[in-house]
Design a protein around this motif. Structure first.
Motif, PDB file in Angstrom:
ATOM      1  N   ASP A 113      -3.556 -13.009  -5.621  1.00  0.00           N
ATOM      2  CA  ASP A 113      -4.594 -11.895  -5.288  1.00  0.00           C
ATOM      3  C   ASP A 113      -4.381 -11.423  -4.076  1.00  0.00           C
ATOM      4  OD1 ASP A 113      -5.973 -13.315  -7.728  1.00  0.00           O
ATOM      5  OD2 ASP A 113      -7.418 -14.507  -6.655  1.00  0.00           O
ATOM      6  N   ALA A 114      -3.701 -11.862  -3.159  1.00  0.00           N
ATOM      7  CA  ALA A 114      -4.336 -11.099  -1.608  1.00  0.00           C
ATOM      8  C   ALA A 114      -3.212 -10.146  -1.839  1.00  0.00           C
ATOM      9  CB  ALA A 114      -4.031 -11.887  -1.106  1.00  0.00           C
ATOM     10  N   ILE A 115      -1.654 -10.383  -2.913  1.00  0.00           N
ATOM     11  CA  ILE A 115      -1.119  -9.353  -3.013  1.00  0.00           C
ATOM     12  C   ILE A 115      -1.115  -8.212  -3.453  1.00  0.00           C
ATOM     13  CG2 ILE A 115       1.568  -8.935  -3.757  1.00  0.00           C
ATOM     14  CD1 ILE A 115       2.277 -11.890  -2.883  1.00  0.00           C
ATOM     15  N   GLN A 116      -1.726  -8.583  -4.375  1.00  0.00           N
ATOM     16  CA  GLN A 116      -2.309  -7.898  -5.519  1.00  0.00           C
ATOM     17  C   GLN A 116      -3.359  -6.522  -5.108  1.00  0.00           C
ATOM     18  OE1 GLN A 116      -1.277  -6.666  -8.323  1.00  0.00           O
ATOM     19  NE2 GLN A 116      -2.807  -5.523  -9.437  1.00  0.00           N
ATOM     20  N   ASN A 117      -4.274  -7.356  -4.214  1.00  0.00           N
ATOM     21  CA  ASN A 117      -5.224  -6.638  -3.515  1.00  0.00           C
ATOM     22  C   ASN A 117      -4.340  -5.219  -2.441  1.00  0.00           C
ATOM     23  OD1 ASN A 117      -7.330  -7.371  -5.069  1.00  0.00           O
ATOM     24  ND2 ASN A 117      -7.855  -9.276  -3.568  1.00  0.00           N
ATOM     25  N   HIS A 118      -3.842  -6.367  -1.768  1.00  0.00           N
ATOM     26  CA  HIS A 118      -3.049  -4.852  -0.618  1.00  0.00           C
ATOM     27  C   HIS A 118      -2.022  -3.718  -1.479  1.00  0.00           C
ATOM     28  CE1 HIS A 118      -4.265  -6.765   2.898  1.00  0.00           C
ATOM     29  NE2 HIS A 118      -4.495  -7.971   2.022  1.00  0.00           N
ATOM     30  N   PHE A 119      -1.729  -4.876  -2.678  1.00  0.00           N
ATOM     31  CA  PHE A 119      -0.303  -3.789  -3.743  1.00  0.00           C
ATOM     32  C   PHE A 119      -1.549  -2.192  -3.173  1.00  0.00           C
ATOM     33  CE2 PHE A 119       0.589  -2.257  -7.828  1.00  0.00           C
ATOM     34  CZ  PHE A 119       1.404  -1.915  -7.172  1.00  0.00           C
ATOM     35  N   ILE A 120      -3.037  -2.562  -3.938  1.00  0.00           N
ATOM     36  CA  ILE A 120      -3.833  -1.491  -4.850  1.00  0.00           C
ATOM     37  C   ILE A 120      -4.355  -0.648  -3.269  1.00  0.00           C
ATOM     38  CG2 ILE A 120      -5.998  -0.802  -5.695  1.00  0.00           C
ATOM     39  CD1 ILE A 120      -5.912  -3.315  -7.252  1.00  0.00           C
ATOM     40  N   ARG A 121      -4.695  -1.597  -2.233  1.00  0.00           N
ATOM     41  CA  ARG A 121      -4.814  -0.982  -1.310  1.00  0.00           C
ATOM     42  C   ARG A 121      -3.854   0.365  -0.886  1.00  0.00           C
ATOM     43  NH1 ARG A 121      -3.703  -1.427   3.956  1.00  0.00           N
ATOM     44  NH2 ARG A 121      -2.294  -3.449   3.741  1.00  0.00           N
ATOM     45  N   LEU A 122      -2.076   0.026  -0.467  1.00  0.00           N
ATOM     46  CA  LEU A 122      -0.918   0.598  -0.006  1.00  0.00           C
ATOM     47  C   LEU A 122      -1.168   1.702  -1.362  1.00  0.00           C
ATOM     48  CD1 LEU A 122       0.949  -2.360   0.664  1.00  0.00           C
ATOM     49  CD2 LEU A 122      -0.070  -0.842   2.530  1.00  0.00           C
ATOM     50  N   GLN A 123      -1.242   1.534  -2.483  1.00  0.00           N
ATOM     51  CA  GLN A 123      -0.706   2.948  -3.178  1.00  0.00           C
ATOM     52  C   GLN A 123      -2.184   3.600  -3.165  1.00  0.00           C
ATOM     53  OE1 GLN A 123      -1.348   1.135  -7.572  1.00  0.00           O
ATOM     54  NE2 GLN A 123       0.636   1.475  -8.022  1.00  0.00           N
ATOM     55  N   ASN A 124      -2.758   3.244  -2.682  1.00  0.00           N
ATOM     56  CA  ASN A 124      -4.291   4.527  -2.316  1.00  0.00           C
ATOM     57  C   ASN A 124      -4.127   5.282  -1.177  1.00  0.00           C
ATOM     58  OD1 ASN A 124      -5.700   3.741  -4.746  1.00  0.00           O
ATOM     59  ND2 ASN A 124      -6.875   2.324  -3.711  1.00  0.00           N
ATOM     60  N   ARG A 125      -3.165   4.240  -0.173  1.00  0.00           N
ATOM     61  CA  ARG A 125      -3.246   5.019   1.095  1.00  0.00           C
ATOM     62  C   ARG A 125      -2.044   5.507   1.090  1.00  0.00           C
ATOM     63  NH1 ARG A 125      -3.501   1.515   6.575  1.00  0.00           N
ATOM     64  NH2 ARG A 125      -3.491   3.420   7.961  1.00  0.00           N
ATOM     65  N   TYR A 126      -0.670   5.089   0.209  1.00  0.00           N
ATOM     66  CA  TYR A 126       0.977   6.046   0.667  1.00  0.00           C
ATOM     67  C   TYR A 126       0.895   6.696  -0.549  1.00  0.00           C
ATOM     68  CZ  TYR A 126       0.983   2.821   5.072  1.00  0.00           C
ATOM     69  OH  TYR A 126       0.118   2.439   6.021  1.00  0.00           O
ATOM     70  N   ALA A 127       0.505   6.959  -1.867  1.00  0.00           N
ATOM     71  CA  ALA A 127       1.116   7.247  -2.504  1.00  0.00           C
ATOM     72  C   ALA A 127       1.426   8.416  -2.984  1.00  0.00           C
ATOM     73  CB  ALA A 127       0.371   6.854  -3.999  1.00  0.00           C
ATOM     74  N   HIS A 128       0.357   9.412  -2.032  1.00  0.00           N
ATOM     75  CA  HIS A 128       0.387  11.209  -1.877  1.00  0.00           C
ATOM     76  C   HIS A 128       2.105  11.178  -1.114  1.00  0.00           C
ATOM     77  CE1 HIS A 128      -2.352   9.944   1.536  1.00  0.00           C
ATOM     78  NE2 HIS A 128      -2.066  10.923   2.402  1.00  0.00           N
ATOM     79  N   LEU A 129       1.572  10.681   0.652  1.00  0.00           N
ATOM     80  CA  LEU A 129       3.361  10.964   1.338  1.00  0.00           C
ATOM     81  C   LEU A 129       3.848  10.778   0.744  1.00  0.00           C
ATOM     82  CD1 LEU A 129       1.255   9.262   3.897  1.00  0.00           C
ATOM     83  CD2 LEU A 129       1.667  11.509   3.718  1.00  0.00           C
ATOM     84  N   ILE A 130       4.569   9.837  -0.600  1.00  0.00           N
ATOM     85  CA  ILE A 130       5.472   9.476  -0.680  1.00  0.00           C
ATOM     86  C   ILE A 130       6.444  10.495  -1.654  1.00  0.00           C
ATOM     87  CG2 ILE A 130       7.114   7.436  -2.704  1.00  0.00           C
ATOM     88  CD1 ILE A 130       5.271   5.108  -1.097  1.00  0.00           C
ATOM     89  N   HIS A 131       4.927  11.234  -2.476  1.00  0.00           N
ATOM     90  CA  HIS A 131       4.798  12.115  -3.585  1.00  0.00           C
ATOM     91  C   HIS A 131       5.578  13.219  -2.957  1.00  0.00           C
ATOM     92  CE1 HIS A 131       3.316  10.597  -7.697  1.00  0.00           C
ATOM     93  NE2 HIS A 131       3.232  10.071  -7.199  1.00  0.00           N
ATOM     94  N   GLN A 132       5.185  13.497  -1.653  1.00  0.00           N
ATOM     95  CA  GLN A 132       5.906  14.735  -1.043  1.00  0.00           C
ATOM     96  C   GLN A 132       7.156  14.183  -0.159  1.00  0.00           C
ATOM     97  OE1 GLN A 132       2.996  14.885   2.869  1.00  0.00           O
ATOM     98  NE2 GLN A 132       1.055  15.386   1.153  1.00  0.00           N
ATOM     99  N   TYR A 133       8.036  13.311  -0.238  1.00  0.00           N
ATOM    100  CA  TYR A 133       8.788  13.180  -0.521  1.00  0.00           C
ATOM    101  C   TYR A 133       9.903  13.249  -0.904  1.00  0.00           C
ATOM    102  CZ  TYR A 133       6.609   9.815   3.822  1.00  0.00           C
ATOM    103  OH  TYR A 133       5.307   9.859   4.488  1.00  0.00           O
ATOM    104  N   ILE A 134       9.313  12.694  -2.193  1.00  0.00           N
ATOM    105  CA  ILE A 134       9.991  13.055  -3.651  1.00  0.00           C
ATOM    106  C   ILE A 134      10.105  14.169  -4.481  1.00  0.00           C
ATOM    107  CG2 ILE A 134      11.237  11.720  -5.717  1.00  0.00           C
ATOM    108  CD1 ILE A 134      11.496   9.728  -3.382  1.00  0.00           C
ATOM    109  N   VAL A 135       8.911  14.409  -4.736  1.00  0.00           N
ATOM    110  CA  VAL A 135       8.287  15.554  -5.618  1.00  0.00           C
ATOM    111  C   VAL A 135       8.467  16.810  -4.793  1.00  0.00           C
ATOM    112  CG1 VAL A 135       7.157  16.845  -6.955  1.00  0.00           C
ATOM    113  CG2 VAL A 135       7.306  14.307  -7.115  1.00  0.00           C
ATOM    114  N   THR A 136      10.407  17.615  -4.056  1.00  0.00           N
ATOM    115  CA  THR A 136      10.377  18.318  -3.578  1.00  0.00           C
ATOM    116  C   THR A 136      10.663  19.739  -4.588  1.00  0.00           C
ATOM    117  OG1 THR A 136      12.475  18.260  -3.795  1.00  0.00           O
ATOM    118  CG2 THR A 136      11.494  17.330  -2.072  1.00  0.00           C
ATOM    119  N   LYS A 137      10.277  20.188  -5.672  1.00  0.00           N
ATOM    120  CA  LYS A 137      10.719  20.715  -7.004  1.00  0.00           C
ATOM    121  C   LYS A 137      11.335  21.896  -6.610  1.00  0.00           C
ATOM    122  CE  LYS A 137       5.389  21.610  -6.786  1.00  0.00           C
ATOM    123  NZ  LYS A 137       3.923  22.286  -6.255  1.00  0.00           N
ATOM    124  N   GLU A 138      12.807  21.315  -6.502  1.00  0.00           N
ATOM    125  CA  GLU A 138      13.797  22.100  -5.699  1.00  0.00           C
ATOM    126  C   GLU A 138      14.942  21.539  -6.943  1.00  0.00           C
ATOM    127  OE1 GLU A 138      15.763  19.717  -2.596  1.00  0.00           O
ATOM    128  OE2 GLU A 138      14.457  20.042  -1.699  1.00  0.00           O
TER     129      GLU A 138
END
Length: 591
Positions: free
Chosen positions: A566-591
């Motif tokens: 349960d702890a892994i799942q809860n932290h997984f959701i927390r980390l997604q909310n915290r870092y997903a937009h940053l990871i998209h910025q690194y990967i989605v470059t529109k090049e």
């Protein structure tokens, strides 16, 4: 070993029950080492012993009667004994004990058959056949040009030799290898076994052989990792095709592809019982030394051509796939993007998982926050070989403690399930223990878990075939959690993305239906905005889940005992909310 197996096979064919046990005792000395092979099968009378051991050139094992035995395929018991030195064959049959010797007298091989005597209790105790029938072969390795291998090397050779694989993998057999001390006590023992590499069946077909009333059943499997070849490991190679007639393996080959690196992913069997018929008719289908097929024989030539024709498309496809992979690796733009993304992903991991004390300079050994850890945490082991992990724990309140070790996969065996800690030589505040492992099947992966009270530690182990592959990938720093992002069209498509812990890689399964529709004409996912968005989502999933798992299991995140999942799942959701937009910025470059 093959003679003992033949004897058990004859009993089984006759409907008799048997233990199937073969015991091999080894006494290693500077000279005149001793090997004893003992079975509990049919046993032999003196007349049978005279025929089987005392004569050359006869089919005595039952092959001409179509029994499932090795028989004429082998080099013979007498050859084996005199090839190493000299020896004795002893047997219990019914109420009697029979024996003979094969000695070198003035350099001349001789055979002497003793008179039968009563099988007394003392004799049975001496030769360790307490009841029933059985045969004991004793060889004295007296030849100075023959070196006795180390016990672990002998163990590896026996269970991986291609001719013995059907015996080593037969559930009706139990082959025990024991090392003896000079006083006769057992120093160590090991149950021998063999399991083919993990792989996917890519061909299963019966092929008619042109010009002959014969066919071959060809089964070919592909391993996800490159296998050792005959050119590299000879008779012990994991790759290649076993040529089988009835139940007997007579050759290991990849035919004309023997030295083709792209054939190194394939293994399987060529089942051709017509070879058995040819040998019964005294056709020279084996080499003069009887250690393989005589490929100049007309039937062998036709067999070779028929099988090579079926292998050609598989190996060509492997070659094309490898060339495509190489082009992807060499794409400078993609590699730069991945490297930039990995740097940022490891920054996220470091932020989440680092210890507040990381900035301090320390000479002492550092343990995980949980207080116990494996060193290294990732390990490659070659199949059939032993490997060691070190388990370390704080010396506080753990003196004379014993840890329990388990493996999540039986094909990565823990040979030391209980270990006791000793002080580290360089840091007395740390206790450590050595864990011995054995890899039993190429391609297997396991998590090795150690338990000590409330402490828990994990290491990831992967079984490889080739020695040169047992090199961990270069890390990007001591805190790097992610070393690569790979695209693999052969990964199980049911899981779109996963984290390969052994290689510290994020793997994208490009054959997954929801991934495949976004690939471009060159099977690339990163060339369109839609593909980049999906790639960012997949990487986010893998990164956040692995950081959550690492944080919980290493004690970085507080968690109640028993609620780790349960702890892994809860932290997984927390980390997604915290870092997903940053990871998209690194990967989605529109090049």
């Amino acid at each position: 070993i093959t003679n003992a197996n033949d004897s058990y096979s004859r009993l089984e064919d006759a409907g008799s029950s048997s233990s199937g046990e073969i015991v091999i005792d080894v006494l290693r000395k500077h000279s005149n080492s001793k090997i004893v092979v003992r079975d509990f099968a049919e046993g032999m009378t003196d007349s049978r012993m005279d025929k089987v051991v005392g004569t050359y050139g006869e089919a005595t094992s039952g092959i001409k009667e179509d029994k499932h035995v090795r028989g004429m395929w082998g080099r013979g018991l007498k050859d084996s004994i005199f090839g190493l030195g000299y020896g004795y064959v002893r047997s219990f049959k019914g109420a009697n004990f029979y024996s003979c010797s094969l000695l070198l007298k003035k350099g001349i091989p001789t055979f002497d058959l003793d008179d039968p005597i009563r099988a007394t209790v003392d004799l049975r105790q001496k030769y360790e056949v307490p009841q029933g029938n059985g045969t004991i072969l004793e060889i004295i390795v007296s030849r100075t040009d023959v070196k006795m291998p180390q016990f672990n090397n002998l163990r590896n050779y026996l269970q991986r030799h291609f001719e013995l694989r059907p015996i080593m993998s037969n559930p009706k057999r139990k082959i025990i290898l024991r090392e003896l001390a000079t006083d006769g006590k057992i120093k160590q023992e090991h149950v021998l076994s063999y399991k083919a590499p993990m792989g996917e069946e890519v061909l299963n077909e019966r092929i008619k052989i042109s010009g002959f009333p014969a066919s071959v059943k060809l089964k070919v499997f592909r391993s996800a990792m490159q296998l050792s070849t005959r050119g590299e490991e000879g008779d012990y190679a994991d790759g290649g095709l076993l040529v089988i007639s009835h139940a007997t393996v007579i050759s290991l080959t990849m035919l004309k592809y023997e030295n083709d690196p792209y054939a190194g992913y394939f293994y399987g069997t060529m089942q051709c019982d017509y070879l058995h018929e040819l040998l019964k008719n005294d056709e020279p289908v084996l080499t003069a030394t009887r250690d393989g097929i005589n490929w100049t024989h007309p039937f062998a030539k036709a067999l070779k051509l028929a099988v090579e024709e079926k292998l050609e498309p598989l190996i060509s496809a492997e070659r094309e796939h490898a060339m495509h992979d190489e082009q992807t690796k060499l794409d400078k733009k993609l590699r730069q993007k991945i490297n930039r993304a990995l740097h940022e992903l490891n920054t996220i991991a470091s932020t989440e998982l680092r210890d507040a004390r990381d900035g301090e300079s320390k000479k002492k050994i550092e343990l995980p926050e949980s207080g116990m850890g494996f060193f290294p945490e990732k390990l490659f082991v070659q199949t059939g070989q032993l490997a060691m992990l070190t388990l370390r724990v704080s010396a506080n309140q753990n003196q004379n403690s014993t840890a329990s070790i388990i493996s999540t996969n039986a094909e990565v065996a823990v040979l030391t399930p209980q270990v006791t800690f000793k002080p580290n030589k360089n840091d007395t505040s740390i206790l450590e223990a050595r864990i011995k492992l054995e890899g039993r099947q190429v391609g297997s992966e396991a998590t090795i878990v150690a338990y000590l009270g409330k402490n828990r530690a994990q290491a990831n182990v992967q079984v490889h075939s080739k020695k040169e592959t047992l090199i961990a990938p270069p890390t990007r720093g001591s805190s790097a959690l992610f070393n690569d992002i790979r695209f693999d069209d052969r990964t199980d498509p049911r899981q779109r993305v996963y984290y390969d812990r052994v290689n510290s890689s994020i793997v994208i399964a490009t054959a997954a239906p929801s991934v495949k529709i976004y690939l471009d004409d060159n099977n690339r996912l990163d060339t369109t905005v839609q593909g980049q968005v999906l790639l960012a989502e997949l990487i986010t999933e893998a990164v956040c889940r692995e950081i959550a798992r690492e944080g919980v299991e290493k004690g970085r995140y507080l968690v109640l005992e028993g609620s780790e999942a349960d702890a892994i799942q809860n932290h997984f959701i927390r980390l997604q909310n915290r870092y997903a937009h940053l990871i998209h910025q690194y990967i989605v470059t529109k090049e």
